[in-house]
Design an enzyme around this catalytic site. Sequence first.
Site, PDB file in Angstrom:
ATOM      1  N   CYS A   1      -1.513  34.202  -1.334  1.00 27.78           N
ATOM      2  CA  CYS A   1      -1.810  33.244  -2.409  1.00 27.78           C
ATOM      3  C   CYS A   1      -2.398  34.047  -3.566  1.00 27.78           C
ATOM      4  O   CYS A   1      -3.424  34.735  -3.418  1.00 27.78           O
ATOM      5  CB  CYS A   1      -2.804  32.191  -1.926  1.00 27.78           C
ATOM      6  SG  CYS A   1      -3.501  31.216  -3.293  1.00 27.78           S
TER       7      CYS A   1
ATOM      8  N   ASN B   1       9.108  23.677  -4.004  1.00 24.98           N
ATOM      9  CA  ASN B   1       8.026  23.370  -4.944  1.00 24.98           C
ATOM     10  C   ASN B   1       8.676  23.048  -6.287  1.00 24.98           C
ATOM     11  O   ASN B   1       9.507  23.819  -6.763  1.00 24.98           O
ATOM     12  CB  ASN B   1       7.102  24.581  -5.089  1.00 24.98           C
ATOM     13  CG  ASN B   1       6.495  24.990  -3.756  1.00 24.98           C
ATOM     14  OD1 ASN B   1       5.569  24.344  -3.271  1.00 24.98           O
ATOM     15  ND2 ASN B   1       7.040  26.052  -3.146  1.00 24.98           N
TER      16      ASN B   1
ATOM     17  N   GLU C   1       3.458  20.767  -5.445  1.00 27.68           N
ATOM     18  CA  GLU C   1       3.615  21.709  -4.345  1.00 27.68           C
ATOM     19  C   GLU C   1       4.040  21.045  -3.041  1.00 27.68           C
ATOM     20  O   GLU C   1       3.575  19.940  -2.708  1.00 27.68           O
ATOM     21  CB  GLU C   1       2.289  22.466  -4.118  1.00 27.68           C
ATOM     22  CG  GLU C   1       2.005  23.481  -5.210  1.00 27.68           C
ATOM     23  CD  GLU C   1       0.886  24.455  -4.831  1.00 27.68           C
ATOM     24  OE1 GLU C   1      -0.002  24.678  -5.659  1.00 27.68           O
ATOM     25  OE2 GLU C   1       0.931  24.980  -3.687  1.00 27.68           O
TER      26      GLU C   1
ATOM     27  N   CYS D   1      -0.529  26.773  -9.558  1.00 32.41           N
ATOM     28  CA  CYS D   1       0.182  27.410  -8.430  1.00 32.41           C
ATOM     29  C   CYS D   1       0.693  28.761  -8.922  1.00 32.41           C
ATOM     30  O   CYS D   1       1.538  28.821  -9.830  1.00 32.41           O
ATOM     31  CB  CYS D   1       1.332  26.508  -8.005  1.00 32.41           C
ATOM     32  SG  CYS D   1       2.526  27.327  -6.921  1.00 32.41           S
TER      33      CYS D   1
ATOM     34  N   ASN E   1      -3.896  33.092  -6.372  1.00 32.53           N
ATOM     35  CA  ASN E   1      -5.235  32.685  -6.834  1.00 32.53           C
ATOM     36  C   ASN E   1      -6.315  33.205  -5.882  1.00 32.53           C
ATOM     37  O   ASN E   1      -7.365  33.683  -6.303  1.00 32.53           O
ATOM     38  CB  ASN E   1      -5.298  31.156  -6.932  1.00 32.53           C
ATOM     39  CG  ASN E   1      -4.412  30.612  -8.035  1.00 32.53           C
ATOM     40  OD1 ASN E   1      -4.277  31.224  -9.098  1.00 32.53           O
ATOM     41  ND2 ASN E   1      -3.760  29.482  -7.798  1.00 32.53           N
TER      42      ASN E   1
END
Lengths: 279, 279
Positions: free
Chosen positions: B73, B170, B187, B196, B75
Amino acid sequence: MQFWKVHGARNDFVLVDETEEEVVPESDKPDFARWACDRRSGVGADGVVFIRSDPPSVEMRIFNRDGSEAEFCGNAARCVVKYVTEVRGENVKILRTLSGAHRVEVQGGWIAVEVPEAEIKKVVELGYEVDAGVPHFVRLTERDPIHDFGGLTDEAKTIFSEYEPKGGVNVTYAAPSVDELRVRTFERGVGWTPACGSGVVAASLVYSEIFGPFEEVSVRTAGGCLRVSLSDGPLLIGRAEIVYKGELRGDWRENTDHQRRRHSLSRSPSGRPRLQECR
Amino acid sequence: MQFWKVHGARNDFVLVDETEEEVVPESDKPDFARWACDRRSGVGADGVVFIRSDPPSVEMRIFNRDGSEAEFCGNAARCVVKYVTEVRGENVKILRTLSGAHRVEVQGGWIAVEVPEAEIKKVVELGYEVDAGVPHFVRLTERDPIHDFGGLTDEAKTIFSEYEPKGGVNVTYAAPSVDELRVRTFERGVGWTPACGSGVVAASLVYSEIFGPFEEVSVRTAGGCLRVSLSDGPLLIGRAEIVYKGELRGDWRENTDHQRRRHSLSRSPSGRPRLQECR
């Protein structure tokens, strides 16, 4: 800056202990509440409680997510008594709030808090108008308001809008079952919540009126079990949980996301949100 | 037990540093993630990251709210680099995850993370099928996907369901404006999210293909600003925030609410939720 994360029946709060000293200046308290309640870039909570302990009493002030100050909250009250008892190791009997003094008592793992007297004001076709310190419309239902509340939303909104001219109302659904009452409230300005203390008291009063009288009612909510003692107080009795202690890193006022969101929520002359440059 | 609360573009995580020792046993990690992510009775987060720092690299494992383990991920990666750099005071160049090794770099207040190569697989009537490590359907729109995304939900669901037989997709909406791209993603399994990472990369690639080519694209999301360097990596560049340090009180496994909710989510023979007695 230190804080504690607490919850009562999944109604959760950031608790700031200002007994020794003021931690958040008075003028900053509303903005701190807005920042701290933000579930993604703050701590995340339904509200913030500031306390000052002075045994045998403790003072509680409570701020909502939008920065407004509320008079009282039964779920928050239990968390404060649990904190003072278990973390500060002090014994308190009285909780002072904007709505006055409330008797409190620790009963093993349960905490009893005296809540405003509740009164059935009017019986109407769909249900009962109850004053439980805040206005509730109590509607008996055969559906299970804990797991099957989606289908009740439209009706709850309709009832709410009928009372909007009079300041609106909290719509509380109660489903009597063999040995307990299942309750969920569509709260004014919030929507469905796991457990609304005044809603639980209002529903217990109506339940006792129709099927009782009962001295005590056992209530199941989406946030867990509560008991209402109608013969003594009334008292709202439930558990509370101290989840963790937190230490903020840096000054919350400098939190870039909070600044960005405050900045982006200000309006440009055209009325569109004013967004910071993507630097 | 100590943890840190961090977020990248409002995509938030509980960070557990297991460099010195394992803090949550392997077999407990999924259940810990389910408890910790619970926004009311846990800490509250989109996911939990476990890290082991071994400069010049750091290992990141990430668990979703439902206890499943994800590969990567963007983030979360920025949060991990910020934590290792600012809290551990260590310098790292490589982030190791289930999806392999990713180059990372601190650029002042920004953090760059190498993300999976993105590729436009197919151009169809409504938009672009893009592989950005995970499948995205990129749809250009004139609406503002940051503030005005409610009206896009039905279409997003329709597009999602068309791809469901192939594992779903997505759905990323991108609105080009003068000097930036505004992006929001519906998502898979989650719905609308503030930001995202793979969606931002997929949208930037399409934007560069149609209006570019561009070496770098500046993207605004509901969670803040991100930049995508297409000529180098690609790199997802953004900020991250360390909000606070937390110390759990007592054993999370004993957390009554977590037990109650696990217990109440188990099914009785009749299929109805089995609820604990209101003791």
